[in-house]
Write an enzyme that holds these catalytic residues in place. Sequence first.
Site, PDB file in Angstrom:
ATOM      1  N   GLU A 156       0.890  -1.258  -0.093  1.00 39.94           N
ATOM      2  CA  GLU A 156       0.080   0.028  -0.039  1.00 39.94           C
ATOM      3  C   GLU A 156       0.793   1.324   0.076  1.00 39.94           C
ATOM      4  OE1 GLU A 156      -1.965  -2.582   3.260  1.00 39.94           O
ATOM      5  OE2 GLU A 156       0.138  -2.615   2.051  1.00 39.94           O
TER       6      GLU A 156
ATOM      7  N   CYS B 205      -2.705  -3.070   7.512  1.00 37.79           N
ATOM      8  CA  CYS B 205      -2.215  -3.215   8.896  1.00 37.79           C
ATOM      9  C   CYS B 205      -2.074  -1.935   9.587  1.00 37.79           C
ATOM     10  CB  CYS B 205      -0.980  -3.715   9.077  1.00 37.79           C
ATOM     11  SG  CYS B 205       0.430  -2.605   8.453  1.00 37.79           S
TER      12      CYS B 205
ATOM     13  N   THR C  10      16.201 -39.211  -3.275  1.00 33.83           N
ATOM     14  CA  THR C  10      15.986 -38.483  -4.593  1.00 33.83           C
ATOM     15  C   THR C  10      17.465 -37.818  -4.655  1.00 33.83           C
ATOM     16  OG1 THR C  10      13.650 -38.277  -4.244  1.00 33.83           O
ATOM     17  CG2 THR C  10      14.726 -36.549  -5.636  1.00 33.83           C
TER      18      THR C  10
ATOM     19  N   ASP D 217      18.818 -39.106  -8.223  1.00 36.21           N
ATOM     20  CA  ASP D 217      18.583 -38.021  -9.418  1.00 36.21           C
ATOM     21  C   ASP D 217      19.434 -36.888  -9.662  1.00 36.21           C
ATOM     22  OD1 ASP D 217      16.413 -39.491 -10.062  1.00 36.21           O
ATOM     23  OD2 ASP D 217      14.835 -38.180  -8.941  1.00 36.21           O
TER      24      ASP D 217
ATOM     25  N   GLU E 213       9.393 -31.862  -3.308  1.00 34.51           N
ATOM     26  CA  GLU E 213       9.617 -32.707  -4.635  1.00 34.51           C
ATOM     27  C   GLU E 213      10.406 -34.070  -4.400  1.00 34.51           C
ATOM     28  OE1 GLU E 213      10.598 -30.616  -8.186  1.00 34.51           O
ATOM     29  OE2 GLU E 213      10.640 -28.551  -7.045  1.00 34.51           O
TER      30      GLU E 213
ATOM     31  N   GLY F 185      10.516 -38.397  -3.430  1.00 32.50           N
ATOM     32  CA  GLY F 185      10.088 -39.465  -3.829  1.00 32.50           C
ATOM     33  C   GLY F 185       8.828 -40.134  -3.226  1.00 32.50           C
TER      34      GLY F 185
END
Length: 392
Positions: A71, A94, A214, A218, A311, A313
């Site tokens: 704002e 606020c 993971t 990966d 993210e 497995g």
Amino acid sequence: MEVDTGTDTAAAAGRTHRVLDPEAGMRRALVLARRGMGRVRPNPPVGALVVQDGVVVGSGYHHASGKPHAEILALREAGERARGAELYVTLEPCNHQGRTPPCVPEVVRAGIRRVHAAVRDPNPASGSGVDALRAAGVEVVLGTGARPAGHLLAGFTSWLQRRRPRFALKVAVSLDGRIASSGGDSRWISSPQARAWVHRRRREADLVLVGSGTALRDNPALTTRLVPGRNPDRCVLDSRLRVPPTARVWNEDGARRVAVAVPDAEPERREALRARGVEVWTVEPDGAGHASLPALAARLGEEGYTNALVEGGGTLAGSLLGAYLVDVVWMVMARSLLLGGGGPGWTQGLLVPAVARALKISRTGLRALGPDWLFTLVPEAAQWWDPETSHV
């Protein structure tokens, strides 16, 4: 380059366009608010527009905790044109002194005649800006854009009410629900369009969380390389610190990097990670000797994280679901792939002893995402935050 004025370039370019109705004004404010996602923790993302005679004369969004609120930035840009104008803001202004001064006195001082606020502030310490504005003679309209504003504020609300982030679980699955082939191959189940969508969600998250499996299998970077913008902080749940310091997830790129271990993890591995600039957090073990997920959630809350993207497995996903920590699931399903038996499923860490004790889903959504489907699933235990059931 981001500047502290809070001016949105796209909005500035279109200021000759008119805001035809409150819904259109709030949509533009919500676009601005989203630009702050992932940057403002533990504050909420907020966007604001000042509209005079149907024309946008000022705009802004909250850039970072301790920086001016949306704002204030919009009012600064509008200057004298704010007198008699309308203010569109995605969150109730606020009325309390925090790291920055309260917004309500500035709104009143600027001469705003009407404020459109999408939702009330869930923070009880905010000082009831709506009441203060009305007491000062400013008209306040509540509820325009409440549903999408509620989605943007879900992480902030979670942090306020539960002292932990909102966990969004993302999984990519084949048409028969597998996250990899029987040989462990998972690249690529989803389409390029879906992967770009995920990178945008990373950009909006405070932090990305994966498990050690993971990270080892990966070797992901977990960056936003497919889209412009910031990289999120990265956290690996690695009870025994098996992920080596050379893993891509620990690459230095300005993001905070955290490994989460149990107290008796090997000291040599701790020091090797710390030498790489990686923080090592110690959390209490659960009954199986793994780092406790509720303890990790609490630590993330202490650190001010509001939105965590998971993210990992199937083991981590299922365990988080079983601990009732998942607030929304984003499942990208490939329409054309069948991986068959033998491959891991996306909830293999979820152990359900009987149908009567199955985890229930309270709401689902479905839309196309390139050639894939995107399913949105809200677990029953998480529907407290769901904007579909929220009230202004």
